[in-house]
Design an enzyme around this catalytic site. Structure first.
Site, PDB file in Angstrom:
ATOM      1  N   HIS A   1       5.507   5.741  -1.413  1.00  0.00           N
ATOM      2  CA  HIS A   1       6.257   4.503  -1.631  1.00  0.00           C
ATOM      3  C   HIS A   1       5.425   3.287  -1.260  1.00  0.00           C
ATOM      4  O   HIS A   1       4.407   3.412  -0.583  1.00  0.00           O
ATOM      5  CB  HIS A   1       7.541   4.510  -0.802  1.00  0.00           C
ATOM      6  CG  HIS A   1       7.278   4.400   0.674  1.00  0.00           C
ATOM      7  ND1 HIS A   1       6.875   5.477   1.445  1.00  0.00           N
ATOM      8  CD2 HIS A   1       7.333   3.344   1.517  1.00  0.00           C
ATOM      9  CE1 HIS A   1       6.701   5.079   2.699  1.00  0.00           C
ATOM     10  NE2 HIS A   1       6.977   3.784   2.767  1.00  0.00           N
TER      11      HIS A   1
ATOM     12  N   HIS B   1       0.832  -1.208   0.000  1.00  0.00           N
ATOM     13  CA  HIS B   1       0.000   0.000   0.000  1.00  0.00           C
ATOM     14  C   HIS B   1       0.865   1.255   0.000  1.00  0.00           C
ATOM     15  O   HIS B   1       2.057   1.199   0.265  1.00  0.00           O
ATOM     16  CB  HIS B   1      -0.896   0.022   1.243  1.00  0.00           C
ATOM     17  CG  HIS B   1      -0.111   0.062   2.519  1.00  0.00           C
ATOM     18  ND1 HIS B   1       0.486  -1.061   3.061  1.00  0.00           N
ATOM     19  CD2 HIS B   1       0.220   1.101   3.333  1.00  0.00           C
ATOM     20  CE1 HIS B   1       1.140  -0.716   4.161  1.00  0.00           C
ATOM     21  NE2 HIS B   1       0.995   0.592   4.352  1.00  0.00           N
TER      22      HIS B   1
END
EC number: 3.1.-.-
Length: 173
Positions: free
Chosen positions: A116, A34
């Site tokens: 990220h 995620h």
């Protein structure tokens, strides 16, 4: 209860991230790959949760789907031995993140926003050097369509579960 807000990329991106995470990320079983939009925060009453859900619906309704690009492996070293797929910090993603740091949301931003997807963490220094050295040479070119985000809550065993999904551009219910 602890809550957080995240974007889950498509299955293809999750499969790519999980090909590394299952070996190098001790949180592999706790949450799918995620992009964190809001770090874990505490909500202890239903009224506060309802206010946040209403705000999240409003934000999602005002947001149009957008594309993200992932084109390299990077790291948070020397701060931590975390390795991640770097998501290009486009305007739409930054604006979405900023909306989650203001208004009714708890003020708990600990670090600057670096979009990220974590693929390795809590590695020993030697393991980190080996893994990062080999992953950094990989040619990664991934484009993904983002059209929603999720409000998550943490279970007693440390894993995270979706409380609600918020689809972009959809009328609030």
């Amino acid at each position: 209860m602890k809550y957080g807000i995240a974007i889950f990329p498509t299955k293809a991106v999750q499969d790519e991230a999980n090909s590394y995470r299952k070996r190098y990320d001790p949180h592999y079983a706790l949450i799918p790959p995620h992009i964190t939009l809001k770090e874990a925060f505490q909500v202890d009453d239903d009224d506060q949760l309802e206010e946040l859900v209403t705000e999240l619906k409003r934000i999602a309704n005002e947001t149009k789907p957008f594309k993200i690009n992932i084109n390299k492996v990077s790291t948070f070293a020397p701060v931590t031995n975390t390795i991640y797929l770097k998501v290009e910090p486009i305007k739409e993603l930054i604006e979405l993140y900023e909306k989650m740091q203001s208004g009714k949301f708890p003020k708990n931003q600990e670090y600057a926003f670096v979009p990220h997807i974590t693929i390795a963490q809590k590695l020993s220094h030697d393991e980190y050097s080996d893994v990062f050295g080999s992953l950094q040479m990989k040619n990664i070119q991934i484009e993904d369509e983002i059209d929603r985000f999720q409000l998550m809550y943490q279970l007693d065993n440390g894993s995270w579960t979706v409380h609600d999904s918020f689809v972009f551009g959809k009328e609030p219910v």
